[in-house]
Design a protein around this motif. Structure first.
Motif, PDB file in Angstrom:
ATOM      1  N   ILE A  53       0.855  -1.184   0.000  1.00  0.00           N
ATOM      2  CA  ILE A  53       0.000   0.000   0.000  1.00  0.00           C
ATOM      3  C   ILE A  53       0.895   1.240   0.000  1.00  0.00           C
ATOM      4  CG2 ILE A  53      -1.726   1.278   1.358  1.00  0.00           C
ATOM      5  CD1 ILE A  53      -2.674  -1.419   0.084  1.00  0.00           C
ATOM      6  N   THR A  54       0.674   2.122  -0.962  1.00  0.00           N
ATOM      7  CA  THR A  54       1.534   3.296  -1.079  1.00  0.00           C
ATOM      8  C   THR A  54       0.894   4.558  -0.503  1.00  0.00           C
ATOM      9  OG1 THR A  54       0.695   3.593  -3.320  1.00  0.00           O
ATOM     10  CG2 THR A  54       2.793   2.451  -3.088  1.00  0.00           C
ATOM     11  N   GLY A  55      -0.365   4.484  -0.160  1.00  0.00           N
ATOM     12  CA  GLY A  55      -1.026   5.645   0.430  1.00  0.00           C
ATOM     13  C   GLY A  55      -2.378   5.241   0.986  1.00  0.00           C
ATOM     14  N   THR A  56      -2.872   6.043   1.920  1.00  0.00           N
ATOM     15  CA  THR A  56      -4.194   5.747   2.480  1.00  0.00           C
ATOM     16  C   THR A  56      -5.154   6.900   2.216  1.00  0.00           C
ATOM     17  OG1 THR A  56      -3.536   6.680   4.616  1.00  0.00           O
ATOM     18  CG2 THR A  56      -3.301   4.291   4.329  1.00  0.00           C
ATOM     19  N   PRO A  57      -6.423   6.617   2.099  1.00  0.00           N
ATOM     20  CA  PRO A  57      -7.010   5.292   2.114  1.00  0.00           C
ATOM     21  C   PRO A  57      -6.814   4.548   0.796  1.00  0.00           C
ATOM     22  CG  PRO A  57      -8.712   6.917   1.684  1.00  0.00           C
ATOM     23  CD  PRO A  57      -7.449   7.682   1.907  1.00  0.00           C
ATOM     24  N   THR A  58      -6.719   3.237   0.909  1.00  0.00           N
ATOM     25  CA  THR A  58      -6.722   2.366  -0.265  1.00  0.00           C
ATOM     26  C   THR A  58      -7.806   1.312  -0.048  1.00  0.00           C
ATOM     27  OG1 THR A  58      -4.381   2.637  -0.834  1.00  0.00           O
ATOM     28  CG2 THR A  58      -5.422   0.607  -1.543  1.00  0.00           C
ATOM     29  N   GLY A  74      -7.179   6.573  -2.640  1.00  0.00           N
ATOM     30  CA  GLY A  74      -7.663   7.927  -2.356  1.00  0.00           C
ATOM     31  C   GLY A  74      -9.137   7.970  -1.981  1.00  0.00           C
ATOM     32  N   TYR A  75      -9.560   9.178  -1.602  1.00  0.00           N
ATOM     33  CA  TYR A  75     -10.956   9.384  -1.228  1.00  0.00           C
ATOM     34  C   TYR A  75     -11.827   9.447  -2.472  1.00  0.00           C
ATOM     35  CZ  TYR A  75      -9.322  10.426   3.443  1.00  0.00           C
ATOM     36  OH  TYR A  75      -8.746  10.322   4.671  1.00  0.00           O
ATOM     37  N   MET A  76     -13.039   8.932  -2.338  1.00  0.00           N
ATOM     38  CA  MET A  76     -13.990   8.966  -3.456  1.00  0.00           C
ATOM     39  C   MET A  76     -15.321   9.491  -2.950  1.00  0.00           C
ATOM     40  SD  MET A  76     -13.546   5.067  -4.756  1.00  0.00           S
ATOM     41  CE  MET A  76     -12.534   4.288  -3.513  1.00  0.00           C
ATOM     42  N   LYS A  77     -15.840  10.490  -3.636  1.00  0.00           N
ATOM     43  CA  LYS A  77     -17.169  10.983  -3.269  1.00  0.00           C
ATOM     44  C   LYS A  77     -18.223   9.920  -3.574  1.00  0.00           C
ATOM     45  CE  LYS A  77     -16.593  14.960  -5.443  1.00  0.00           C
ATOM     46  NZ  LYS A  77     -16.867  16.231  -6.114  1.00  0.00           N
ATOM     47  N   ASN A  78     -17.962   9.161  -4.657  1.00  0.00           N
ATOM     48  CA  ASN A  78     -18.940   8.167  -5.115  1.00  0.00           C
ATOM     49  C   ASN A  78     -18.467   6.743  -4.789  1.00  0.00           C
ATOM     50  OD1 ASN A  78     -16.776   8.381  -6.815  1.00  0.00           O
ATOM     51  ND2 ASN A  78     -17.970   8.130  -8.696  1.00  0.00           N
ATOM     52  N   PHE A  79     -17.994   6.552  -3.559  1.00  0.00           N
ATOM     53  CA  PHE A  79     -17.445   5.263  -3.136  1.00  0.00           C
ATOM     54  C   PHE A  79     -18.394   4.104  -3.434  1.00  0.00           C
ATOM     55  CE2 PHE A  79     -16.945   1.930   0.049  1.00  0.00           C
ATOM     56  CZ  PHE A  79     -15.582   1.679   0.020  1.00  0.00           C
ATOM     57  N   GLU A  80     -19.658   4.251  -3.056  1.00  0.00           N
ATOM     58  CA  GLU A  80     -20.623   3.152  -3.204  1.00  0.00           C
ATOM     59  C   GLU A  80     -20.797   2.788  -4.677  1.00  0.00           C
ATOM     60  OE1 GLU A  80     -23.130   2.037  -0.674  1.00  0.00           O
ATOM     61  OE2 GLU A  80     -21.991   2.973   0.927  1.00  0.00           O
TER      62      GLU A  80
ATOM     63  N   PRO B  94     -10.161   6.980  -8.420  1.00  0.00           N
ATOM     64  CA  PRO B  94     -11.481   7.483  -8.857  1.00  0.00           C
ATOM     65  C   PRO B  94     -11.713   8.948  -8.497  1.00  0.00           C
ATOM     66  CG  PRO B  94     -11.688   5.326  -7.829  1.00  0.00           C
ATOM     67  CD  PRO B  94     -10.277   5.769  -7.598  1.00  0.00           C
ATOM     68  N   GLY B  95     -11.165   9.374  -7.352  1.00  0.00           N
ATOM     69  CA  GLY B  95     -11.394  10.747  -6.912  1.00  0.00           C
ATOM     70  C   GLY B  95     -10.667  11.788  -7.742  1.00  0.00           C
ATOM     71  N   ALA B  96      -9.773  11.348  -8.642  1.00  0.00           N
ATOM     72  CA  ALA B  96      -8.971  12.296  -9.430  1.00  0.00           C
ATOM     73  C   ALA B  96      -9.583  12.591 -10.799  1.00  0.00           C
ATOM     74  CB  ALA B  96      -7.561  11.748  -9.614  1.00  0.00           C
ATOM     75  N   ARG B  97     -10.755  12.057 -11.051  1.00  0.00           N
ATOM     76  CA  ARG B  97     -11.370  12.219 -12.384  1.00  0.00           C
ATOM     77  C   ARG B  97     -11.545  13.686 -12.767  1.00  0.00           C
ATOM     78  NH1 ARG B  97     -16.322   8.545 -14.640  1.00  0.00           N
ATOM     79  NH2 ARG B  97     -16.829   9.751 -16.503  1.00  0.00           N
ATOM     80  N   GLU B  98     -12.000  14.472 -11.805  1.00  0.00           N
ATOM     81  CA  GLU B  98     -12.184  15.901 -12.098  1.00  0.00           C
ATOM     82  C   GLU B  98     -10.844  16.621 -12.163  1.00  0.00           C
ATOM     83  OE1 GLU B  98     -14.976  17.653  -9.336  1.00  0.00           O
ATOM     84  OE2 GLU B  98     -16.334  15.963  -9.618  1.00  0.00           O
ATOM     85  N   LYS B  99      -9.911  16.212 -11.301  1.00  0.00           N
ATOM     86  CA  LYS B  99      -8.616  16.885 -11.227  1.00  0.00           C
ATOM     87  C   LYS B  99      -7.897  16.873 -12.569  1.00  0.00           C
ATOM     88  CE  LYS B  99      -6.549  16.312  -7.256  1.00  0.00           C
ATOM     89  NZ  LYS B  99      -5.766  15.639  -6.209  1.00  0.00           N
ATOM     90  N   VAL B 100      -7.991  15.774 -13.309  1.00  0.00           N
ATOM     91  CA  VAL B 100      -7.310  15.711 -14.610  1.00  0.00           C
ATOM     92  C   VAL B 100      -8.255  16.072 -15.756  1.00  0.00           C
ATOM     93  CG1 VAL B 100      -5.562  14.047 -13.868  1.00  0.00           C
ATOM     94  CG2 VAL B 100      -7.701  13.202 -14.864  1.00  0.00           C
ATOM     95  N   SER B 101      -9.444  16.569 -15.415  1.00  0.00           N
ATOM     96  CA  SER B 101     -10.428  17.001 -16.423  1.00  0.00           C
ATOM     97  C   SER B 101     -10.681  15.922 -17.462  1.00  0.00           C
ATOM     98  CB  SER B 101      -9.949  18.284 -17.121  1.00  0.00           C
ATOM     99  OG  SER B 101      -9.644  19.276 -16.194  1.00  0.00           O
ATOM    100  N   LEU B 102     -10.756  14.685 -17.000  1.00  0.00           N
ATOM    101  CA  LEU B 102     -10.871  13.575 -17.955  1.00  0.00           C
ATOM    102  C   LEU B 102     -12.116  13.682 -18.833  1.00  0.00           C
ATOM    103  CD1 LEU B 102      -9.926  10.916 -19.126  1.00  0.00           C
ATOM    104  CD2 LEU B 102     -10.950   9.728 -17.194  1.00  0.00           C
ATOM    105  N   ASP B 103     -13.246  14.039 -18.221  1.00  0.00           N
ATOM    106  CA  ASP B 103     -14.484  14.097 -19.021  1.00  0.00           C
ATOM    107  C   ASP B 103     -14.384  15.133 -20.134  1.00  0.00           C
ATOM    108  OD1 ASP B 103     -16.896  12.447 -17.471  1.00  0.00           O
ATOM    109  OD2 ASP B 103     -15.230  13.042 -16.200  1.00  0.00           O
ATOM    110  N   SER B 104     -13.775  16.273 -19.821  1.00  0.00           N
ATOM    111  CA  SER B 104     -13.641  17.328 -20.831  1.00  0.00           C
ATOM    112  C   SER B 104     -12.690  16.907 -21.947  1.00  0.00           C
ATOM    113  CB  SER B 104     -13.121  18.611 -20.197  1.00  0.00           C
ATOM    114  OG  SER B 104     -13.939  18.981 -19.133  1.00  0.00           O
TER     115      SER B 104
END
Lengths: 90, 162
Positions: A53-58, A74-80, B94-104
Protein backbone atom coordinates in the motif's frame (compact mmCIF):
# COMPACT_ATOMS: atom_id res chain seq x y z
CA UNK A 1 -29.19 1.03 -2.63
CA UNK A 2 -26.12 1.16 -0.38
CA UNK A 3 -23.42 -1.50 -0.26
CA UNK A 4 -24.55 -2.50 3.22
CA UNK A 5 -28.08 -3.03 1.92
CA UNK A 6 -26.66 -5.11 -0.96
CA UNK A 7 -24.30 -7.17 1.21
CA UNK A 8 -26.38 -10.33 1.07
CA UNK A 9 -27.10 -10.09 -2.66
CA UNK A 10 -23.40 -9.58 -3.41
CA UNK A 11 -22.19 -12.15 -0.87
CA UNK A 12 -20.12 -9.33 0.54
CA UNK A 13 -18.09 -8.78 3.70
CA UNK A 14 -16.52 -5.47 4.70
CA UNK A 15 -13.26 -5.14 6.57
CA UNK A 16 -11.22 -2.21 7.75
CA UNK A 17 -7.47 -2.28 8.42
CA UNK A 18 -5.86 0.57 10.30
CA UNK A 19 -2.22 0.80 9.21
CA UNK A 20 -0.50 2.29 12.25
CA UNK A 21 -1.75 -0.30 14.73
CA UNK A 22 -2.45 2.50 17.22
CA UNK A 23 -5.23 1.05 19.38
CA UNK A 24 -6.01 4.19 21.39
CA UNK A 25 -6.24 6.50 18.41
CA UNK A 26 -8.18 4.00 16.33
CA UNK A 27 -10.72 3.48 19.10
CA UNK A 28 -11.17 7.26 19.33
CA UNK A 29 -11.80 7.53 15.60
CA UNK A 30 -14.22 4.62 15.27
CA UNK A 31 -16.18 4.99 18.53
CA UNK A 32 -18.90 7.21 17.05
CA UNK A 33 -18.83 5.72 13.56
CA UNK A 34 -21.63 3.58 12.31
CA UNK A 35 -20.49 0.31 10.79
CA UNK A 36 -21.03 -3.35 11.35
CA UNK A 37 -17.58 -4.57 10.31
CA UNK A 38 -14.32 -5.37 12.08
CA UNK A 39 -11.64 -2.72 12.43
CA UNK A 40 -8.31 -4.59 12.41
CA UNK A 41 -5.02 -3.20 13.67
CA UNK A 42 -1.98 -3.64 11.44
CA UNK A 43 0.80 -3.77 14.04
CA UNK A 44 3.44 -5.42 11.82
CA UNK A 45 3.45 -3.37 8.63
CA UNK A 46 1.55 -5.98 6.62
CA UNK A 47 -0.25 -3.33 4.55
CA UNK A 48 3.00 -1.63 3.59
CA UNK A 49 5.34 -4.62 3.25
CA UNK A 50 3.06 -7.33 1.89
CA UNK A 51 0.11 -5.52 0.31
CA UNK A 52 2.44 -2.74 -0.95
CA UNK A 53 0.00 0.00 0.00
CA UNK A 54 1.53 3.30 -1.08
CA UNK A 55 -1.03 5.65 0.43
CA UNK A 56 -4.19 5.75 2.48
CA UNK A 57 -7.01 5.29 2.11
CA UNK A 58 -6.72 2.37 -0.26
CA UNK A 59 -9.58 0.02 -1.00
CA UNK A 60 -8.94 -3.55 -2.13
CA UNK A 61 -11.74 -5.56 -3.68
CA UNK A 62 -11.27 -9.30 -3.35
CA UNK A 63 -13.40 -11.89 -5.13
CA UNK A 64 -14.89 -15.12 -3.77
CA UNK A 65 -11.75 -17.03 -4.74
CA UNK A 66 -9.69 -14.72 -2.55
CA UNK A 67 -8.04 -12.88 -5.45
CA UNK A 68 -7.46 -9.12 -5.44
CA UNK A 69 -9.48 -7.79 -8.37
CA UNK A 70 -9.25 -4.04 -7.87
CA UNK A 71 -7.10 -1.54 -5.99
CA UNK A 72 -8.61 1.92 -5.53
CA UNK A 73 -6.55 4.73 -4.06
CA UNK A 74 -7.66 7.93 -2.36
CA UNK A 75 -10.96 9.38 -1.23
CA UNK A 76 -13.99 8.97 -3.46
CA UNK A 77 -17.17 10.98 -3.27
CA UNK A 78 -18.94 8.17 -5.12
CA UNK A 79 -17.44 5.26 -3.14
CA UNK A 80 -20.62 3.15 -3.20
CA UNK A 81 -21.05 3.57 -6.96
CA UNK A 82 -17.41 2.77 -7.76
CA UNK A 83 -17.09 -0.23 -5.46
CA UNK A 84 -20.59 -1.50 -6.33
CA UNK A 85 -19.70 -1.26 -10.03
CA UNK A 86 -16.61 -3.44 -9.54
CA UNK A 87 -18.53 -5.97 -7.43
CA UNK A 88 -21.21 -6.23 -10.11
CA UNK A 89 -18.55 -7.24 -12.64
CA UNK A 90 -16.40 -9.73 -10.74
CA UNK B 1 16.99 9.06 -0.42
CA UNK B 2 15.74 9.61 -3.95
CA UNK B 3 12.59 11.36 -2.73
CA UNK B 4 14.70 13.70 -0.60
CA UNK B 5 17.13 14.51 -3.42
CA UNK B 6 14.53 15.07 -6.11
CA UNK B 7 13.22 18.14 -4.27
CA UNK B 8 16.45 19.90 -5.29
CA UNK B 9 16.81 20.45 -9.04
CA UNK B 10 20.60 20.33 -8.77
CA UNK B 11 20.45 16.86 -7.24
CA UNK B 12 18.04 15.42 -9.80
CA UNK B 13 20.70 13.28 -11.50
CA UNK B 14 21.66 11.74 -8.18
CA UNK B 15 18.00 11.17 -7.33
CA UNK B 16 17.59 9.38 -10.64
CA UNK B 17 20.50 7.09 -9.81
CA UNK B 18 18.91 6.30 -6.44
CA UNK B 19 15.64 5.33 -8.08
CA UNK B 20 17.45 3.29 -10.74
CA UNK B 21 19.14 1.37 -7.93
CA UNK B 22 15.77 0.94 -6.17
CA UNK B 23 14.27 -0.35 -9.41
CA UNK B 24 17.08 -2.89 -9.82
CA UNK B 25 16.79 -4.10 -6.22
CA UNK B 26 12.98 -4.18 -6.05
CA UNK B 27 11.57 -7.50 -4.95
CA UNK B 28 8.01 -6.81 -6.09
CA UNK B 29 6.57 -5.31 -9.26
CA UNK B 30 4.75 -2.58 -7.28
CA UNK B 31 8.05 -1.37 -5.77
CA UNK B 32 9.77 -1.63 -9.15
CA UNK B 33 7.04 0.34 -10.89
CA UNK B 34 7.11 3.00 -8.18
CA UNK B 35 10.86 3.51 -8.73
CA UNK B 36 10.35 3.66 -12.51
CA UNK B 37 7.61 6.24 -12.03
CA UNK B 38 9.95 8.48 -10.06
CA UNK B 39 12.66 8.13 -12.72
CA UNK B 40 10.09 9.18 -15.31
CA UNK B 41 9.03 12.15 -13.21
CA UNK B 42 12.64 13.32 -12.87
CA UNK B 43 13.33 12.96 -16.59
CA UNK B 44 10.12 14.79 -17.43
CA UNK B 45 11.06 17.60 -15.04
CA UNK B 46 14.43 17.90 -16.79
CA UNK B 47 12.72 18.25 -20.16
CA UNK B 48 13.82 14.79 -21.31
CA UNK B 49 10.31 14.02 -22.49
CA UNK B 50 11.08 11.11 -24.82
CA UNK B 51 13.25 9.44 -22.17
CA UNK B 52 10.45 9.94 -19.65
CA UNK B 53 7.84 8.38 -21.91
CA UNK B 54 10.11 5.46 -22.68
CA UNK B 55 10.69 4.54 -19.06
CA UNK B 56 7.16 5.31 -17.83
CA UNK B 57 5.78 2.87 -20.35
CA UNK B 58 7.58 0.19 -18.36
CA UNK B 59 5.45 0.96 -15.30
CA UNK B 60 2.03 0.17 -16.69
CA UNK B 61 0.78 -1.09 -13.35
CA UNK B 62 1.52 2.20 -11.58
CA UNK B 63 -1.38 4.65 -11.79
CA UNK B 64 0.76 7.72 -11.13
CA UNK B 65 2.99 6.74 -14.06
CA UNK B 66 -0.17 6.75 -16.16
CA UNK B 67 -0.94 10.28 -15.05
CA UNK B 68 2.54 11.47 -16.07
CA UNK B 69 2.23 9.62 -19.36
CA UNK B 70 -1.14 11.28 -19.93
CA UNK B 71 0.40 14.71 -19.47
CA UNK B 72 3.37 13.92 -21.71
CA UNK B 73 1.23 12.44 -24.49
CA UNK B 74 -1.26 15.30 -24.34
CA UNK B 75 1.53 17.89 -24.60
CA UNK B 76 2.95 15.95 -27.57
CA UNK B 77 -0.43 16.03 -29.33
CA UNK B 78 -0.96 12.29 -28.91
CA UNK B 79 -4.44 12.73 -27.57
CA UNK B 80 -5.77 9.18 -27.88
CA UNK B 81 -2.74 7.78 -26.09
CA UNK B 82 -3.08 10.49 -23.46
CA UNK B 83 -6.69 9.56 -22.81
CA UNK B 84 -5.81 5.89 -22.58
CA UNK B 85 -3.24 6.72 -19.89
CA UNK B 86 -5.59 9.08 -18.03
CA UNK B 87 -8.30 6.42 -18.03
CA UNK B 88 -5.92 3.95 -16.40
CA UNK B 89 -4.95 6.61 -13.84
CA UNK B 90 -8.56 7.44 -12.96
CA UNK B 91 -9.41 3.73 -12.83
CA UNK B 92 -7.13 3.48 -9.78
CA UNK B 93 -7.71 7.01 -8.44
CA UNK B 94 -11.48 7.48 -8.86
CA UNK B 95 -11.39 10.75 -6.91
CA UNK B 96 -8.97 12.30 -9.43
CA UNK B 97 -11.37 12.22 -12.38
CA UNK B 98 -12.18 15.90 -12.10
CA UNK B 99 -8.62 16.88 -11.23
CA UNK B 100 -7.31 15.71 -14.61
CA UNK B 101 -10.43 17.00 -16.42
CA UNK B 102 -10.87 13.57 -17.96
CA UNK B 103 -14.48 14.10 -19.02
CA UNK B 104 -13.64 17.33 -20.83
CA UNK B 105 -10.58 15.88 -22.55
CA UNK B 106 -12.53 12.81 -23.60
CA UNK B 107 -15.32 14.97 -25.04
CA UNK B 108 -12.75 16.96 -27.02
CA UNK B 109 -11.31 13.86 -28.66
CA UNK B 110 -14.35 11.60 -28.93
CA UNK B 111 -17.19 14.02 -29.53
CA UNK B 112 -20.59 12.50 -28.90
CA UNK B 113 -19.21 9.28 -27.48
CA UNK B 114 -20.51 8.18 -24.10
CA UNK B 115 -18.62 5.03 -23.20
CA UNK B 116 -16.08 6.65 -20.86
CA UNK B 117 -17.60 5.19 -17.68
CA UNK B 118 -17.44 1.70 -19.12
CA UNK B 119 -13.82 2.15 -20.23
CA UNK B 120 -12.81 3.31 -16.75
CA UNK B 121 -14.61 0.38 -15.14
CA UNK B 122 -12.93 -2.10 -17.51
CA UNK B 123 -9.52 -0.66 -16.57
CA UNK B 124 -10.44 -0.86 -12.88
CA UNK B 125 -10.79 -4.63 -12.82
CA UNK B 126 -7.72 -6.87 -12.94
CA UNK B 127 -6.26 -9.88 -11.22
CA UNK B 128 -3.43 -9.10 -8.79
CA UNK B 129 -3.37 -12.66 -7.46
CA UNK B 130 -4.42 -14.02 -4.09
CA UNK B 131 -4.85 -11.79 -1.06
CA UNK B 132 -1.97 -12.90 1.19
CA UNK B 133 -2.99 -14.36 4.52
CA UNK B 134 -2.29 -12.65 7.82
CA UNK B 135 -3.62 -12.73 11.35
CA UNK B 136 -4.97 -9.58 13.02
CA UNK B 137 -6.77 -8.47 16.13
CA UNK B 138 -9.53 -5.88 16.02
CA UNK B 139 -10.08 -2.96 18.37
CA UNK B 140 -12.00 -5.27 20.71
CA UNK B 141 -9.17 -7.82 20.86
CA UNK B 142 -10.91 -10.42 18.68
CA UNK B 143 -8.69 -12.44 16.29
CA UNK B 144 -9.16 -12.64 12.52
CA UNK B 145 -7.41 -14.26 9.57
CA UNK B 146 -7.79 -12.95 6.03
CA UNK B 147 -8.23 -16.49 4.70
CA UNK B 148 -11.37 -16.66 6.83
CA UNK B 149 -13.10 -14.59 4.15
CA UNK B 150 -12.67 -17.02 1.24
CA UNK B 151 -15.97 -17.75 -0.45
CA UNK B 152 -17.30 -14.21 -0.09
CA UNK B 153 -16.58 -11.03 -1.94
CA UNK B 154 -14.55 -8.79 0.34
CA UNK B 155 -14.01 -5.03 0.44
CA UNK B 156 -10.96 -4.07 2.50
CA UNK B 157 -10.61 -0.43 3.44
CA UNK B 158 -7.02 0.35 4.47
CA UNK B 159 -6.73 3.65 6.28
CA UNK B 160 -4.82 5.71 8.77
CA UNK B 161 -6.32 7.90 11.52
CA UNK B 162 -3.80 10.71 10.90
Amino acid sequence: MSLRERQEELGLKLLSIEVTGNLKKTREVVKDKEGNFPVLLDCRGFSRDVLHITGTPTTLIVDRQGRIRSRLIGYMKNFEEVVGGVLDRI
Amino acid sequence: MGYHLMDDEKQADLAELCFERARDLASHSIERNQAITMIGKIRSGQGRKDDAVEILQGARGNPVAQRYLGELFWDAGKKEEALDAYIRFVASYPGAREKVSLDSLYALVYQGSSDLDEMIMDARIRDEGPLPDEGFVDVEGKSYRLTGYRGTNLVVNIWSPT
